[in-house]
Each structure stands twice: as C-alpha cells, then as structure tokens.
Design a protein around this motif. Structure first.
Motif, PDB file in Angstrom:
ATOM      1  N   ARG A 492     -55.162 -29.333  36.643  1.00  0.00           N
ATOM      2  CA  ARG A 492     -54.085 -28.422  36.238  1.00  0.00           C
ATOM      3  C   ARG A 492     -53.627 -27.610  37.442  1.00  0.00           C
ATOM      4  NH1 ARG A 492     -54.398 -24.142  31.166  1.00  0.00           N
ATOM      5  NH2 ARG A 492     -52.249 -24.448  30.446  1.00  0.00           N
ATOM      6  N   ASP A 493     -52.347 -27.677  37.751  1.00  0.00           N
ATOM      7  CA  ASP A 493     -51.850 -27.029  38.962  1.00  0.00           C
ATOM      8  C   ASP A 493     -51.482 -25.561  38.713  1.00  0.00           C
ATOM      9  OD1 ASP A 493     -49.344 -26.976  37.714  1.00  0.00           O
ATOM     10  OD2 ASP A 493     -48.539 -28.649  38.867  1.00  0.00           O
ATOM     11  N   ARG A 494     -50.914 -24.929  39.727  1.00  0.00           N
ATOM     12  CA  ARG A 494     -50.583 -23.503  39.634  1.00  0.00           C
ATOM     13  C   ARG A 494     -49.574 -23.209  38.528  1.00  0.00           C
ATOM     14  NH1 ARG A 494     -51.523 -20.673  44.806  1.00  0.00           N
ATOM     15  NH2 ARG A 494     -52.464 -22.136  46.280  1.00  0.00           N
ATOM     16  N   ASN A 495     -48.750 -24.195  38.201  1.00  0.00           N
ATOM     17  CA  ASN A 495     -47.734 -24.029  37.172  1.00  0.00           C
ATOM     18  C   ASN A 495     -48.242 -24.440  35.793  1.00  0.00           C
ATOM     19  OD1 ASN A 495     -45.742 -23.184  39.083  1.00  0.00           O
ATOM     20  ND2 ASN A 495     -45.499 -25.347  39.680  1.00  0.00           N
ATOM     21  N   LYS A 496     -49.547 -24.626  35.683  1.00  0.00           N
ATOM     22  CA  LYS A 496     -50.224 -24.993  34.436  1.00  0.00           C
ATOM     23  C   LYS A 496     -49.800 -26.363  33.925  1.00  0.00           C
ATOM     24  CE  LYS A 496     -50.951 -20.188  33.039  1.00  0.00           C
ATOM     25  NZ  LYS A 496     -50.821 -19.167  31.959  1.00  0.00           N
ATOM     26  N   LYS A 497     -49.390 -27.233  34.857  1.00  0.00           N
ATOM     27  CA  LYS A 497     -49.043 -28.610  34.525  1.00  0.00           C
ATOM     28  C   LYS A 497     -50.217 -29.524  34.909  1.00  0.00           C
ATOM     29  CE  LYS A 497     -44.747 -27.716  33.316  1.00  0.00           C
ATOM     30  NZ  LYS A 497     -44.264 -27.906  31.915  1.00  0.00           N
ATOM     31  N   TRP A 498     -50.508 -30.492  34.050  1.00  0.00           N
ATOM     32  CA  TRP A 498     -51.574 -31.444  34.349  1.00  0.00           C
ATOM     33  C   TRP A 498     -51.042 -32.556  35.243  1.00  0.00           C
ATOM     34  CZ3 TRP A 498     -56.474 -30.355  33.553  1.00  0.00           C
ATOM     35  CH2 TRP A 498     -56.817 -29.431  32.567  1.00  0.00           C
ATOM     36  N   ARG A 499     -51.691 -32.758  36.387  1.00  0.00           N
ATOM     37  CA  ARG A 499     -51.268 -33.769  37.354  1.00  0.00           C
ATOM     38  C   ARG A 499     -52.410 -34.738  37.624  1.00  0.00           C
ATOM     39  NH1 ARG A 499     -45.778 -32.688  37.604  1.00  0.00           N
ATOM     40  NH2 ARG A 499     -45.427 -30.453  38.003  1.00  0.00           N
ATOM     41  N   LYS A 500     -52.080 -36.006  37.741  1.00  0.00           N
ATOM     42  CA  LYS A 500     -53.095 -37.005  38.073  1.00  0.00           C
ATOM     43  C   LYS A 500     -53.691 -36.704  39.441  1.00  0.00           C
ATOM     44  CE  LYS A 500     -53.803 -41.991  38.530  1.00  0.00           C
ATOM     45  NZ  LYS A 500     -53.154 -43.339  38.485  1.00  0.00           N
ATOM     46  N   ILE A 501     -55.001 -36.785  39.541  1.00  0.00           N
ATOM     47  CA  ILE A 501     -55.667 -36.495  40.802  1.00  0.00           C
ATOM     48  C   ILE A 501     -55.260 -37.513  41.857  1.00  0.00           C
ATOM     49  CG2 ILE A 501     -57.727 -37.859  40.253  1.00  0.00           C
ATOM     50  CD1 ILE A 501     -59.379 -35.691  41.671  1.00  0.00           C
ATOM     51  N   SER A 502     -55.031 -37.028  43.070  1.00  0.00           N
ATOM     52  CA  SER A 502     -54.674 -37.906  44.188  1.00  0.00           C
ATOM     53  C   SER A 502     -55.897 -38.146  45.061  1.00  0.00           C
ATOM     54  CB  SER A 502     -53.569 -37.274  45.026  1.00  0.00           C
ATOM     55  OG  SER A 502     -53.379 -37.999  46.224  1.00  0.00           O
ATOM     56  N   PRO A 503     -56.277 -39.387  45.296  1.00  0.00           N
ATOM     57  CA  PRO A 503     -57.470 -39.661  46.113  1.00  0.00           C
ATOM     58  C   PRO A 503     -57.377 -39.098  47.524  1.00  0.00           C
ATOM     59  CG  PRO A 503     -56.754 -41.638  44.947  1.00  0.00           C
ATOM     60  CD  PRO A 503     -55.668 -40.614  44.779  1.00  0.00           C
ATOM     61  N   HIS A 504     -56.159 -38.918  48.037  1.00  0.00           N
ATOM     62  CA  HIS A 504     -55.985 -38.515  49.433  1.00  0.00           C
ATOM     63  C   HIS A 504     -55.678 -37.025  49.600  1.00  0.00           C
ATOM     64  CE1 HIS A 504     -56.044 -42.771  50.190  1.00  0.00           C
ATOM     65  NE2 HIS A 504     -55.004 -42.952  49.395  1.00  0.00           N
ATOM     66  N   LYS A 505     -55.570 -36.309  48.501  1.00  0.00           N
ATOM     67  CA  LYS A 505     -55.280 -34.880  48.574  1.00  0.00           C
ATOM     68  C   LYS A 505     -56.577 -34.085  48.642  1.00  0.00           C
ATOM     69  CE  LYS A 505     -52.780 -31.197  46.134  1.00  0.00           C
ATOM     70  NZ  LYS A 505     -51.933 -30.850  44.960  1.00  0.00           N
ATOM     71  N   THR A 506     -56.539 -32.948  49.326  1.00  0.00           N
ATOM     72  CA  THR A 506     -57.709 -32.066  49.390  1.00  0.00           C
ATOM     73  C   THR A 506     -57.572 -30.968  48.334  1.00  0.00           C
ATOM     74  OG1 THR A 506     -58.023 -32.462  51.757  1.00  0.00           O
ATOM     75  CG2 THR A 506     -59.034 -30.482  50.820  1.00  0.00           C
TER      76      THR A 506
END
Length: 602
Positions: A492-506
C-alpha cells in the motif's frame, strides 16, 4: 494487581483406568520384588515465567478473570497440586521440559533468579534446556542453571568450546534408586531462534539420543526416558527412529495432549509410537504457561518396558489452593514492580487472541505489525545539525512491517491495557529497525515463509509472519510443491493505493533486530547499509497504545489462502489420514497407522 487465590478444594480432571491397565498395575504392585516398577511422572513445560496465575491469553489475570474462573496456573498453585499428585505414590519424578523463564516482568526484573528459586522450592527432580534460556546469551543461562538444585540434562549440545557450560549440563541423569535414566535434548534450530553465541552448537537429537541409549543399556540400565524441548511432531519422529526409549516428556510446541473435545487438542495423552524394534514409546506434553500439569502413571515390567499406563493433564484452576509460603514469596518479588506494571496505557474494545498467528494473519499479529509501522511512520525525531531553524524532522517513509509470529508471546484481553500486558506480549527486548530491502528479496522471504524453507540456503524457516502495509495470497494446496508459493503480493503506497510489488524497487521495511540477524531464517543475515534503529519493540507498543487510547481487534485478509474451496477439500480428502498427524511425522509411521492419531486412541 496481586492475585487473590481461591481457597476451595482442588478439582481434578478424571482419569479413565481400563480393566486391562488396572490388572497390570495390580500385578506389578504384587511383583515389585521381581524387577517391576510403578512410577508417576509429573511434568510441566514452557511455563515462561508465569509465576502468577494467567488467563487463557497468557497475561496476568484481571478481577473479572478470577471471578469467571478464567485464571490458571501460578507457582503457588503448582506447588499445592504437585504435592497432591505425589501424595501416596511410592515412586514419582517431577520433570520440566524447558523454557521455564522469559516472558513476563518477573523475568525482566530478575533474569531467571526467582524462577530457579521457585523450581527449587517446588522440588523438581530434573529439567532440560529450552531455547529461551539462551535469549540473553549463555551467561544468563549459566547463572540460571547454577542456581538450580536439580540436574540439567541435554544430549545434543556441543559444549566443547565452552567447558564452563559443560560443567552445568550433562547428557543424561540416572536415578539410581529407581534404575531410571533420563536423556535430555533440545530443538536443533535453537541457534536460529535464540542467542546461544558462537561457543555452542546443536546436533541431530535422534543421533545423540540413540548414542546415549546404547551407552546406558551397555551399563545395564533398562528403563530409559527422554526429556525434550523439541516439539510434539519431532518427538514422535524421534520415538519412531530410535530403539530402547520408553517415554518422551516434551515441550517447545505448546501442545495440549488429552481430551479430544478440548479446542486446544493436538493429540492423545499419551501418544503411543512404535519404535524401530516395534516396542511402544509414549509421548506426552502439557501445553504452556503452567495452565496444565502432566500426570502419567506407568508400569515397567522386569525387562524395563512400559506395559501399562494411565493419566491425563490436570488443569490448574482457581479452585486449587495456593501454597501460602510460596504465594507470599511471589507477592514479595512482585511488589518491586507492581505500581509500574499496572500502569494503564489505554483500553482494548475486545480481546486480541493468538488464533491463527502461526499460519495466517491474526488479531494479535495485526495489532503488533500495525503498531510498529504506524509508530515509525509518525515518529518525530530531535532536530539534526543541518536543521538551522530547530524544527523537528520526520523519519523517512516506511512501506511495510514484517515481524515473526513466534515473537508475539501472548494476547490481550478486553478492557484496560497495562504495561505488564504489553511486556508479556513482547518480552524479548528486540529493537525495532527500519531497513531498505529490494522487492525480490521480499518476495523470496515471503515464499520461504509459506514453503517452510529458504531455497537459497536450504535452512528451515522456523516461524510464520505477521505484516502491515503488505498483503499477499498463497495456495495451500501447493505448499509442499516446488516453485513459487506466494501470489499477488501488493504494497500500500502513500496514497493508500495497493500496488503490485516490483522486484527491482527498494522498499523501506520495519522489522526487528532479531530477524535482521537471521532469526527464524526469514531474512538473509547480511551487512546492510541505511539501517535506522528505533526503540525497543515493547516500548513502541506502549507508546502506540497510549497514543491511540482505544485499540480495536480486526482481521482484513492481508494474508489469505486463495485456493478454491473445492481444491482445498480435495486436497484434504486425499490427505485425510496423514493430516491427523502433526507436520514432520515420518512416512513409515503414517503407513503403520493409516488412521492417524485416531487409530492410536482405539
């Protein structure tokens, strides 16, 4: 609050004595001069410093708990009940399966000193080593063992690099007057779940126990028992893969064995396993927190085999009168922290239980994980050097929390939440940390939790997890298959939206120093840069309850089984017999008893 002990007569769980067992016991009694032996084995395990009575959630009893009869155990009641169980028995042994201390303010204040005094007072004959004895390092464990007046046994610890500890713990003890030897052993995962340090290591208990069985038999000992802190399923496996062992008194898995109607039920008391010679090995355990005391009568024949048995765990209820002298001691120790312990932090709108915490998201897990994440996200730090205007600065955003379920040690009842309760929930003094972690590492760790083993190291993952800011699914019908086990992992991001996890993101992950060091093998133990250390876990929970004022239990499906109902039912039907066994049972045992534990009860 101090516990007011009820002074009514003790109520025992009724024991059922079959005609066959009764005849054998009578025959044994008449043949005592011919090498037979009647022995009563009384046992506890995983008391976790509950010197005061505790409720069903494992925290200190409230006035309502006492009034409603929801208040169990306590050292002073234990002493009374154990004396009653021993009364009239010619031969009895009082054994403990480890993890006697760590878990409440008694341990926080006294580091096991009063626990040793209580065990000496009650009159234990023998104890083994639990994994939590190592939580504060080997020096605290050594001090505890040195203060005990009974032997400490454990056969599968290599003390060769620590001769001082070797003086305190022996592989077995022989009760010469009974001709009975007892071998101790501990879970070999101890190095992954506690802090024993580099000077000790843990070996395969099956190999170690068989080695000492052979040694004892060579020296003429026929009656051989084991005292375990390895868990119910591993104890059954050890029973099946050894020869010459009569009885295993267990601990570690907090297993209730006994009445199948009890919702805590995990298996029969005793559980009977055929060993490599086709002889019976009995397995017993007595739940946790001192709520039950195990009570087993066994009869050895002249060849040293147990040929009859009778017993059941006895629940230590309000009706058990407290031993006055020991109750006075416990109250005296408690006075040192009573006022602070009962400080009210806030209120729980309903109870937070531990149901499901070791296999899915749960009420208590959601509370702990959410509290840690919200604390870090909202933490205000002191002005730094580069803050010219002296304004407070905010810590960087935290994305998720991952915490081990095994670190959540109790629930919370409805009503006032106190300092004592929070420390009982999180007693280990773990530091809350914030670390950067790549998405792929997170995915690998989640997959390892569901699979039960890390693909990269091959190490067994020894705890489930609780999460916040994160949700994922898994297919329970695929748990033992190869490949990926988790599905649709979202953050869940800062805007309270659920986002698929990115393997390459920290991502910024909130966890504990225990897990970061490789505890429970959930994460890889790596040297990480960018780590931010926060307060102790119990302090974080205290501050969040104080801030929120009223905490409310809820489940939101953040960890969910996405298998279809039909598929789950089909998988359950295909494994109908096998699933009656706890995980870890050897396949040849399942073939030997195709009806599972039900067959052992028939």
């Amino acid at each position: 609050m101090k516990i007011r002990y009820a002074m009514r007569p003790t109520r025992f769980v009724p024991l059922i004595l079959t005609a066959t067992v009764a005849v054998l016991l009578q025959t044994q009694a008449q043949s005592s001069d011919n090498g037979w032996l009647n022995l009563t084995v009384i046992h506890t395990n995983d008391v976790h410093s509950r010197l005061d009575p505790a409720n069903a959630l494992g925290v200190a009893c409230s006035a309502d708990d006492i009034a409603q009869g929801n208040c169990y155990g306590g050292a002073a009641r234990h002493k009374t009940l154990i004396q009653q169980l021993r009364q009239g028995k010619q031969h009895s042994l009082l054994l403990d399966g480890g993890d006697e201390f760590q878990g409440t303010l008694f341990y926080t204040y006294y580091k096991g000193n009063v626990t040793a005094e209580v065990m000496n007072d009650i009159g234990y004959d023998l104890t083994t080593v639990g994994n939590h004895e190592w939580d504060d390092g080997p020096s605290i464990a050594a001090r505890f063992w040195a203060n005990l007046k009974m032997p400490v046994v454990c056969a599968n610890i290599d003390f060769s690099k620590n001769p001082e500890l070797a003086k305190l713990v022996k592989p077995y003890h022989i009760f010469e007057d009974l001709g009975v030897a007892i071998i101790g052993y501990i879970t070999p995962t101890t190095a992954d779940i506690s802090s024993p340090g580099p000077t000790v290591s843990f070996t395969n208990p099956i190999v170690a126990v068989q080695k000492y069985i052979d040694e004892l038999q060579t020296n003429g000992i026929k009656r051989i028992l084991a005292l375990s802190h390895n868990g119910y399923a591993p104890d059954m496996e050890l029973a099946a893969k050894t020869r010459g062992l009569d009885l295993i008194v267990g601990g570690h898995s907090h297993s209730y064995l006994g009445d199948p109607k009890n919702p805590l039920y995990q298996g029969p008391y005793p559980t009977v396993i055929k060993n490599l010679d086709g002889d019976n090995t009995l397995v017993v355990q007595a739940y946790c927190w001192g709520q039950f005391i195990g009570n087993l009568d066994v009869s050895f024949n002249a060849e040293g085999k147990i040929v009859a048995w009778n017993g059941a765990p006895v629940q230590v209820e309000n009706t058990v009168a407290a031993d006055p002298a020991l109750a006075k001691k416990v109250d005296g120790w408690r006075n040192e922290f009573e006022a602070w312990a009962q400080t009210v932090l806030g209120h729980a709108s309903d109870s937070f239980d531990l149901v499901g915490c070791r296999s899915r998201d749960c009420l208590m897990g959601n509370f702990v994980a959410d509290a840690m994440l919200n604390y870090v996200r909202n933490k205000v730090t002191k002005p730094g050097r580069d803050n010219k205007h002296g304004k407070p600065s905010i810590q960087p955003w935290a994305d998720i929390t991952i915490v081990n379920s095994g670190g959540i040690r109790a629930g919370l009842p409805k009503g006032n939440v106190t300092v004592e309760q929070i420390i009982t929930v999180a007693p280990f003094g773990s530091n809350v940390l914030q670390i950067p972690m790549e998405g792929q590492e997170l995915l690998d760790s989640l997959d390892a939790v569901i699979a039960g083993r890390r693909n990269d190291t091959g190490k067994v993952v020894t705890s489930f997890i609780q999460v916040s800011g994160l949700r994922f699914g898994y297919d329970s019908t695929m748990r033992n298959s190869t490949g990926k086990h988790v599905l649709k992992v979202e953050i869940r991001d800062r805007n309270k939206k659920w986002r698929k996890i990115s393997p390459h993101k920290t991502y910024s992950v909130v966890t504990t120093d225990f897990l970061l060091k490789g505890g429970d093998n959930i994460f890889l133990s790596l040297n990480r840069t960018g780590t931010i250390q926060h307060e102790k876990q119990d302090q974080v929970l205290v501050e969040m309850v104080k801030k929120v004022k009223v905490i409310r239990p809820f489940l939101d499906g953040r960890i969910r089984d996405v298998a279809s109902t039909t598929a789950v039912k089909r998988a359950e039907e295909e494994a109908r017999y096998a699933t009656e066994w706890p995980a870890g049972m050897p396949e040849h045992m399942k073939r030997m008893y195709p009806l599972g534990t039900r067959q052992l009860r028939e």
